[in-house]
Design a protein around this motif. Structure first.
Motif, PDB file in Angstrom:
ATOM      1  N   THR A 103      -5.850 -49.479  20.702  1.00  0.00           N
ATOM      2  CA  THR A 103      -7.250 -49.273  21.089  1.00  0.00           C
ATOM      3  C   THR A 103      -7.803 -47.965  20.528  1.00  0.00           C
ATOM      4  O   THR A 103      -8.973 -47.904  20.146  1.00  0.00           O
ATOM      5  N   LYS A 104      -6.991 -46.917  20.464  1.00  0.00           N
ATOM      6  CA  LYS A 104      -7.476 -45.623  19.974  1.00  0.00           C
ATOM      7  C   LYS A 104      -7.901 -45.714  18.514  1.00  0.00           C
ATOM      8  O   LYS A 104      -8.980 -45.238  18.126  1.00  0.00           O
ATOM      9  N   LYS A 105      -7.060 -46.334  17.702  1.00  0.00           N
ATOM     10  CA  LYS A 105      -7.368 -46.467  16.275  1.00  0.00           C
ATOM     11  C   LYS A 105      -8.560 -47.380  16.069  1.00  0.00           C
ATOM     12  O   LYS A 105      -9.467 -47.082  15.275  1.00  0.00           O
ATOM     13  N   TYR A 106      -8.579 -48.499  16.779  1.00  0.00           N
ATOM     14  CA  TYR A 106      -9.677 -49.442  16.594  1.00  0.00           C
ATOM     15  C   TYR A 106     -10.994 -48.869  17.108  1.00  0.00           C
ATOM     16  O   TYR A 106     -12.051 -49.081  16.504  1.00  0.00           O
ATOM     17  N   ALA A 107     -10.924 -48.133  18.202  1.00  0.00           N
ATOM     18  CA  ALA A 107     -12.131 -47.497  18.729  1.00  0.00           C
ATOM     19  C   ALA A 107     -12.739 -46.543  17.709  1.00  0.00           C
ATOM     20  O   ALA A 107     -13.967 -46.426  17.597  1.00  0.00           O
ATOM     21  N   SER A 108     -11.880 -45.870  16.934  1.00  0.00           N
ATOM     22  CA  SER A 108     -12.390 -44.929  15.928  1.00  0.00           C
ATOM     23  C   SER A 108     -13.178 -45.672  14.852  1.00  0.00           C
ATOM     24  O   SER A 108     -14.182 -45.163  14.340  1.00  0.00           O
ATOM     25  N   PHE A 109     -12.755 -46.893  14.506  1.00  0.00           N
ATOM     26  CA  PHE A 109     -13.503 -47.690  13.528  1.00  0.00           C
ATOM     27  C   PHE A 109     -14.910 -47.987  14.050  1.00  0.00           C
ATOM     28  O   PHE A 109     -15.901 -47.838  13.338  1.00  0.00           O
ATOM     29  N   VAL A 110     -14.975 -48.427  15.313  1.00  0.00           N
ATOM     30  CA  VAL A 110     -16.264 -48.798  15.910  1.00  0.00           C
ATOM     31  C   VAL A 110     -17.158 -47.584  16.070  1.00  0.00           C
ATOM     32  O   VAL A 110     -18.348 -47.616  15.720  1.00  0.00           O
ATOM     33  N   GLU A 111     -16.603 -46.491  16.580  1.00  0.00           N
ATOM     34  CA  GLU A 111     -17.408 -45.295  16.835  1.00  0.00           C
ATOM     35  C   GLU A 111     -18.009 -44.738  15.537  1.00  0.00           C
ATOM     36  O   GLU A 111     -19.166 -44.299  15.525  1.00  0.00           O
TER      37      GLU A 111
END
Length: 225
Positions: free
Chosen positions: A20-28
Motif C-alpha cells: 500500500t505504501k508504494k502504490y499510494a505514492s503512485f496515486v499521490e
C-alpha cells in the motif's frame, strides 16, 4: 543456466508484491499534479460533499508470494478510495464547463442554481497477480495487472433559488461508465496514472451530463424565466 538465473531475477522483480505504501505514492504523485482553479459564477454554486474522509485511502486485501522449487506465485490486491474532494473537483469542472456551454448565466436570468454533491465515484481495486511454473527445458508464465472501478453513481441534490427562496428542487443520479483497465504496455506507476487520467475525464463527463439533465428537469420552471 544464465537464462534460468535471469528468469529468477525477473520473476523476483515482478513478484515483489506491491504494498500500500508504494502504490499510494503512485496515486499521490498524480493527484498532486491535478490541482486546478475552478471558475466562479453568481448563477451557480457547486458544493463539495460533506465527508469525514481526509485524503486517499488504501487497504491491502491480499499480499502473497510463493517461491517454491517448480512454482512461483504472487498476488497483490489493494482497495483504493480517492479523496472525495479530488473526485468532486473533477465533477465540478464538468459542471462549470456545461454551464458555460449552455449559457447558464443568461438562462437563469438572475436566479441561482445550487448543487450539492452527495456522492462521488473514486473507488477502485488494483490487482497484480501471476505465476511462473518451471519445467526442465522451459517455463510457463502467466500474469495480470488490472484496475477495476467500483460502479459508484454520482449523486447530486439541486435547488433553484429566486431572491433566496427555493422555487424548485430535486435529485440527479448518473451512472459511472468507466471500464476496467488492464496493463499491457506500461510500468505500474504509468499504468495507474493512465487510469487516474481516465477517471478524471469520466468524472468531468458525469458532471457535465448531470447539469444538462438538471436543466431538462427544470424545463417547466425555466420556460417561465
Amino acid at each position: 543456466m544464465k537464462n534460468f538465473t535471469w528468469l529468477l531475477v525477473a520473476a523476483l522483480g515482478l513478484t515483489s508484491c506491491m504494498g500500500t505504501k508504494k502504490y499510494a505514492s503512485f496515486v499521490e504523485q498524480r493527484v498532486q499534479t491535478e490541482q486546478v482553479a475552478l471558475p466562479q459564477l453568481e448563477a451557480l454554486v457547486v458544493n463539495a460533499p460533506a465527508t469525514g474522509q481526509t485524503g486517499n485511502q488504501f487497504k491491502q486485501l491480499e499480499r502473497s508470494f510463493i517461491p517454491a522449487l517448480v512454482y512461483w506465485g504472487w498476488n497483490s490486491t489493494i482497495s483504493c478510495e480517492l479523496d472525495p474532494g479530488k473526485a468532486a473537483t473533477s465533477v465540478r469542472r464538468g459542471i462549470y464547463q456545461a454551464a458555460d456551454k449552455l449559457n447558464l448565466q443568461d438562462r437563469l436570468a438572475g436566479r441561482q442554481l445550487v448543487v450539492d454533491i452527495r456522492q462521488t465515484p473514486g473507488q477502485f481495486m488494483y490487482v497484480n497477480k501471476g505465476s511462473v511454473i518451471f519445467l526442465i527445458f522451459a517455463h510457463i508464465t502467466s500474469g495480470e495487472e488490472s484496475i477495476t472501478p467500483r460502479p459508484t453513481d454520482l449523486v447530486l441534490h439541486y435547488q433553484l433559488l429566486e431572491n433566496g427562496t427555493v422555487i424548485a428542487s430535486g435529485e440527479e443520479q448518473l451512472k459511472n461508465t468507466q471500464e476496467p483497465l488492464r496493463n499491457l504496455w506500461k510500468s505500474s506507476k504509468k499504468f495507474t496514472w493512465l487510469y487516474l487520467e481516465q477517471f478524471d475525464q469520466e468524472a468531468s463527463r458525469m458532471g457535465e451530463e448531470s447539469l444538462k439533465n438538471i436543466l431538462l428537469k427544470l424545463e417547466g420552471d425555466m420556460s417561465r424565466l
